[in-house]
Design an enzyme around this catalytic site. Structure first.
Site, PDB file in Angstrom:
ATOM      1  CG  HIS A   1     -83.875  -6.565  43.112  1.00 58.78           C
ATOM      2  ND1 HIS A   1     -84.138  -7.362  42.014  1.00 58.78           N
ATOM      3  CD2 HIS A   1     -84.534  -5.392  42.896  1.00 58.78           C
ATOM      4  CE1 HIS A   1     -84.936  -6.695  41.182  1.00 58.78           C
ATOM      5  NE2 HIS A   1     -85.191  -5.497  41.696  1.00 58.78           N
TER       6      HIS A   1
ATOM      7  CG  HIS B   1     -84.279  -9.253  37.340  1.00 62.46           C
ATOM      8  ND1 HIS B   1     -82.938  -8.993  37.279  1.00 62.46           N
ATOM      9  CD2 HIS B   1     -84.593  -9.326  38.654  1.00 62.46           C
ATOM     10  CE1 HIS B   1     -82.447  -8.922  38.515  1.00 62.46           C
ATOM     11  NE2 HIS B   1     -83.438  -9.111  39.364  1.00 62.46           N
TER      12      HIS B   1
ATOM     13  CD  GLU C   1     -85.056 -10.589  46.024  1.00 58.92           C
ATOM     14  OE1 GLU C   1     -84.604  -9.901  45.081  1.00 58.92           O
ATOM     15  OE2 GLU C   1     -85.795 -11.567  45.848  1.00 58.92           O
TER      16      GLU C   1
ATOM     17  CG  ASP D   1     -80.713 -10.055  41.317  1.00 56.05           C
ATOM     18  OD1 ASP D   1     -81.392  -9.058  41.636  1.00 56.05           O
ATOM     19  OD2 ASP D   1     -81.216 -11.135  40.942  1.00 56.05           O
TER      20      ASP D   1
END
Ligand SMILES: [Zn+2]
Length: 210
Positions: free
Chosen positions: A192, A125, A189, A132
């Site tokens: 992500h 990021h 996740e 996300d």
């Protein structure tokens, strides 16, 4: 673009990143430039959680709810969005570029490398090439992915098979389309996705909110 505009643009990029008035200006920028996705393609739904208190830190971490990404990453995400829209879905984004200073704030809240990248190494990021996201249907309702965003636990693990069939199907659709355009998953996740085609430098450029 007039010479004076080029100078202003260059100056601004040294100071921070900002939304441009005309989307077509983005086409002229280098692949590594940070662009505001929604200015280029307004079909994306935004729910930038770190600009609100509706996130796991319960504090507002961003000055505004904008989503910036590297230009090349944005272009491939726009291509994925086109394919999702043909299927009756849209991408809803929870987070994109995240300045390194915000990564430190997250790390100080959850110092668990399974869920937050150590700012000493930096997150994708921070490089402007991770997103996300989830999918919404034609009514704007999120597809059932088994857990909410930023749920830290096994149910959110990307390849957890111990979930209802519909959840597994929804995650598979999300993954398969994004993988086609160069986005890869991580194990912990489901929301992500990191862009795999190019690696960019870590950035702490401030997002200019106006
Ligand atoms: Zn992420």
């Amino acid at each position: 673009m007039k010479k004076i505009n080029v100078l202003i643009l260059f100056f601004c990029f040294c100071q921070g990143i900002f939304a441009q008035d005309k989307a077509e200006e983005y086409a002229k920028l280098p692949d590594s430039a940070m662009v505001e996705l929604i200015r280029w393609d307004n079909t994306f739904v935004l729910d930038i959680r770190y600009a609100t208190t509706n996130n796991f830190t319960k504090t507002v971490l961003y000055d505004c709810d904008k989503c910036f990404l590297r230009k090349k990453t944005a272009l491939d995400l726009m291509a994925a969005q086109k394919e999702f829209m043909q299927m009756g879905y849209r991408i809803k984004i929870f987070d994109g570029y995240r300045p390194l200073s915000v990564q430190w704030k997250l790390w100080n809240t959850v110092s668990d490398k399974n869920y937050v990248s150590n700012p000493k190494k930096g997150s994708m990021h921070n490089r402007g090439c991770a997103v996300d996201l989830t999918l919404v249907d034609k009514n704007g309702n999120e597809l059932d992915m088994g857990t909410p965003y930023d749920f830290f636990g096994k149910a959110a693990h990307t390849f957890n098979q111990n979930l209802p069939e519909q959840v597994l199907k929804n995650r598979r659709i999300l993954r398969e389309v994004l993988e086609k355009y160069g986005f890869g998953t991580i194990d912990t996740e489901w929301w992500h996705f990191s862009y795999r085609k190019v690696i960019y430098n870590i950035s702490d450029q401030k997002v200019i909110c106006k």
